[in-house]
Design a protein around this motif. Structure first.
Motif, PDB file in Angstrom:
ATOM      1  N   GLY A  23       0.842  -1.202   0.000  1.00  0.00           N
ATOM      2  CA  GLY A  23       0.000   0.000   0.000  1.00  0.00           C
ATOM      3  C   GLY A  23       0.867   1.237   0.000  1.00  0.00           C
ATOM      4  O   GLY A  23       2.044   1.215   0.370  1.00  0.00           O
ATOM      5  N   CYS A  24       0.273   2.339  -0.426  1.00  0.00           N
ATOM      6  CA  CYS A  24       1.086   3.532  -0.684  1.00  0.00           C
ATOM      7  C   CYS A  24       1.645   4.159   0.588  1.00  0.00           C
ATOM      8  O   CYS A  24       2.730   4.730   0.567  1.00  0.00           O
ATOM      9  N   CYS A  77      -3.914   1.292  -4.384  1.00  0.00           N
ATOM     10  CA  CYS A  77      -5.171   0.605  -4.704  1.00  0.00           C
ATOM     11  C   CYS A  77      -6.217   1.573  -5.248  1.00  0.00           C
ATOM     12  O   CYS A  77      -7.318   1.157  -5.589  1.00  0.00           O
ATOM     13  N   CYS A 115      -2.516  -3.561   4.251  1.00  0.00           N
ATOM     14  CA  CYS A 115      -3.609  -2.603   4.425  1.00  0.00           C
ATOM     15  C   CYS A 115      -4.944  -3.294   4.116  1.00  0.00           C
ATOM     16  O   CYS A 115      -5.166  -3.739   2.988  1.00  0.00           O
ATOM     17  N   CYS A 159      -6.696  -1.799   1.002  1.00  0.00           N
ATOM     18  CA  CYS A 159      -6.181  -2.252  -0.298  1.00  0.00           C
ATOM     19  C   CYS A 159      -6.738  -3.630  -0.621  1.00  0.00           C
ATOM     20  O   CYS A 159      -7.202  -3.881  -1.737  1.00  0.00           O
ATOM     21  N   THR A 195      -2.033   3.139   7.212  1.00  0.00           N
ATOM     22  CA  THR A 195      -2.593   4.483   7.069  1.00  0.00           C
ATOM     23  C   THR A 195      -3.188   4.972   8.387  1.00  0.00           C
ATOM     24  O   THR A 195      -3.144   6.165   8.699  1.00  0.00           O
TER      25      THR A 195
HETATM   26  S1  SF4 Z   1      -6.073   1.662   0.921  1.00  0.00           S
HETATM   27 FE1  SF4 Z   1      -5.381   3.572   1.554  1.00  0.00          FE
HETATM   28  S2  SF4 Z   1      -3.485   3.150   2.611  1.00  0.00           S
HETATM   29 FE2  SF4 Z   1      -3.921   1.407   1.502  1.00  0.00          FE
HETATM   30  S3  SF4 Z   1      -2.707   1.746  -0.341  1.00  0.00           S
HETATM   31 FE3  SF4 Z   1      -4.784   2.429  -0.747  1.00  0.00          FE
HETATM   32  S4  SF4 Z   1      -4.761   4.559  -0.308  1.00  0.00           S
HETATM   33 FE4  SF4 Z   1      -2.931   3.683   0.562  1.00  0.00          FE
END
Ligand code: SF4
Ligand code: SF4
Ligand code: SF4
Length: 439
Positions: free
Chosen positions: A176-177, A208, A244, A247, A368
Motif C-alpha cells: 500500500g502507498c 489501490c 492494508c 487495499c 494508514t
Molecule cells: S487503501 Fe489507503 S493506505 Fe492502503 S494503499 Fe490504498 S490509499 Fe494507501
C-alpha cells in the motif's frame, strides 16, 4: 468519467434499490453520529436523495437540487463509507452502495474540484506518493517489481526505467502507498522476510486507488485496480500478501472480475503461522499496556485477529470497538479534504477509546491508521496541545521488524518537498491534467 446522465442514472438506481429493500428498522441510525444527529436511516436518506435529484436531467439541475438539500450534501461529504452503520443491517444493505454513486455524482457536478484529484491521481505517473518517493530518493528498482503502466505513461515519462524482462513470482507483496512511500526500510524488511520465508516475491509500489474513489473518480479507480490485478496475473502472481485491509478489500473486488481464484493473505497471518510473537521486550520504547485498534476496512475480521494474536504475550488491553464494530481512524472517505476538524475529532475518538481501555499505546493493523494517529499527535504538538501527550501509536510491523517509522521526519519531508526548485517541480507534476479524464 462516465457522462453526467449515466452518473445520475446510477445514483437513482442505487436509491431505488436500497429504498425498496430497507425496512426502516433504525439499526443503522444508532451506530453513527452522522445518522443519529439527523435521525436518518438509509430509507430516509433515499427519500431525501430522491427529493434532491429525482427531477434532475443534467449537472445544472442536479446542482440546484443538491444546493436545496445542504444536510444531504454535508452527509455525503462527511460519510467515510466505513459501513459501521450497516454491518448489522437485517437486510444486508451497505451504506457504501449509496455513498459510491453519490460521490461520483458530486464529482461529476464539480462539487469535488479538480484540485482535490490532482494530488491523488494514483493511476498516473505522478501523484502525491510518487513525487514524495522521487524527491526523497526512495527507489525500489533493485527489487523484483510488479509493472503496471500508468494511464499517462509514455516513453521516457515513467518514474523508473522498466527492466528488459518482467520478473515472475507466485507471490506479490502489496504494502500500500502509505507503507511503501513513508516507510521504505520497513517495506524492504517485510519484502525480504517474504522472500526468505515464503519464496520469490514481487513488490508492488502501486496504490489501490481508494483516494481516487473517495474523490468521486469511481470508474477510474476500478479500472486501475483491474489493471493492477491483470498485471499481477501476467507476471505469474497467484497470491497477494497485504498489509492494508483497505487495499485488500478493493483489490479483491477487482480480482473477482479479472483474476478469479487470486488468493489474498494478510502478512500478519503469515508472521503468526511462522511463530512470530511480540512480547513486552519488543516494546521497550512504548508505554504499556497497548491496545490493538482494528481497521474499518476489516469488518470481516481477516487482519485484526491475526495482529492481536501476534501480541498475545504482550501487556495488552482489548480495544473497545474492534473488528465489525471498528470506527474509522479519521482518514476514511477523504473527509479531511472537506471538514478537517471532523476528521481530526474522529482520530481523537480512538485515543479516547484507548484511554478508556486503560491502554497508552495504540497498535494499528493498517499503516494508514498509523499515519493518521501520528499526524494528529504531531499536529497537536505544533499547536501546543498536550491533551494526548501520553498516547503513543505505531503499526504492528514496526514491532515485528524492530524498526520505527520516523513520522516527524516524514511530515517535515511532506512540507519541505514543496519548497524551492523541487517545490516548483512538485507543483508542476501535480497540477498537470491527466489523460483519460474530462476534468
Ligand atoms: S487503501 Fe489507503 S493506505 Fe492502503 S494503499 Fe490504498 S490509499 Fe494507501
Ligand atoms: S439497518 Fe438496514 S434495514 Fe434497518 S434502517 Fe438501516 S439500512 Fe434499513
Ligand atoms: S461514516 Fe460510516 S457509519 Fe457513519 S454513515 Fe458513513 S458509512 Fe455509516
Amino acid at each position: 468519467m462516465a457522462d453526467f446522465t449515466t452518473l445520475l442514472e446510477r445514483t437513482r438506481d442505487a436509491i431505488t434499490n436500497l429504498e425498496d429493500q430497507c425496512i426502516a428498522c433504525g439499526t443503522c441510525t444508532t451506530r453513527c453520529d452522522l445518522l443519529e444527529s439527523r435521525t436518518w436511516n438509509i430509507h430516509a436518506i433515499c427519500e431525501e436523495s430522491s427529493d434532491a435529484i429525482g427531477g434532475a436531467h443534467d449537472a445544472q439541475s442536479a446542482r440546484l437540487g443538491i444546493d436545496a438539500h445542504p444536510s444531504l450534501y454535508q452527509f455525503f461529504r462527511s460519510c467515510e463509507s466505513c459501513n459501521r452503520c450497516t454491518v448489522h443491517c437485517p437486510q444486508q444493505l451497505n451504506m457504501s452502495d449509496l455513498w459510491q454513486p453519490w460521490r461520483a455524482l458530486l464529482r461529476g457536478a464539480k462539487y469535488i474540484p479538480d484540485s482535490d484529484v490532482g494530488m491523488i491521481k494514483t493511476d498516473c505517473t505522478w501523484n502525491t506518493f510518487s513525487v514524495y518517493r522521487h524527491v526523497w530518493n526512495i527507489d525500489y528498482s533493485d527489487l523484483s517489481l510488479l509493472e503496471v503502466p500508468s494511464i499517462d505513461e509514455t516513453e521516457g515519462a515513467t518514474v523508473q526505467e522498466a527492466p528488459a524482462r518482467k520478473a515472475h513470482a507466485e507471490t506479490l507483496f502489496f504494502p500500500g502507498c502509505t507503507l511503501c512511500t513513508y516507510a521504505p526500510e520497513l517495506t524492504r524488511a517485510a519484502y525480504a522476510w517474504l522472500n526468505e520465508h515464503v519464496g520469490p516475491t514481487l513488490l508492488s509500489t502501486q496504490c489501490c486507488a481508494w483516494p481516487l474513489e473517495c474523490a468521486g473518480e469511481v470508474d477510474r479507480a476500478q479500472t486501475w485496480r483491474e489493471r493492477v490485478i491483470a498485471a499481477a496475473k501476467d507476471q505469474g502472481v497467484r497470491r497477494i500478501v497485504g498489509v492494508c485491509p483497505g487495499c485488500d478489500r478493493q483489490l479483491e473486488i477487482a480480482a473477482a472480475a479479472v483474476a478469479p481464484g487470486m488468493e489474498f493473505v494478510p502478512l500478519a497471518q503469515l508472521l503468526l503461522d511462522a511463530g512470530v510473537r511480540m512480547g513486552d521486550e519488543s516494546l521497550a520504547d512504548c508505554t504499556l499496556p497497548l491496545s490493538v485498534v482494528t481497521s474499518c476496512n476489516d469488518r470481516a475480521s481477516i487482519h485484526g485477529p491475526a495482529v492481536r494474536a501476534l501480541f498475545e504475550h504482550a501487556n495488552a488491553k482489548p480495544f473497545p470497538c474492534a473488528d465489525e464494530d471498528a470506527w474509522c481512524c479519521g482518514a476514511g472517505g477523504a473527509v479531511n479534504a472537506y471538514d478537517p476538524n471532523l476528521a481530526r475529532s474522529r482520530t481523537c475518538r480512538s485515543f479516547r477509546l484507548c484511554e478508556q481501555a486503560g491502554a497508552h499505546t495504540l497498535v494499528t493493523v493498517c499503516p494508514t491508521c498509523a499515519y493518521t494517529y501520528a499526524f494528529e499527535r504531531w499536529m497537536q504538538a505544533q499547536e501546543g496541545n498536550a491533551r494526548w501527550d501520553g498516547m503513543g501509536s505505531l503499526n504492528y510491523l514496526e514491532v515485528a521488524f524492530d524498526m520505527r517509522i520516523d513520522w516527524p521526519r516524514v511530515f517535515a519531508n511532506l512540507t519541505n518537498m514543496w519548497q524551492g526548485e523541487q517545490g516548483a517541480w512538485v507543483a508542476e507534476q501535480l497540477s498537470q491534467s491527466e489523460p483519460g479524464s474530462e476534468t
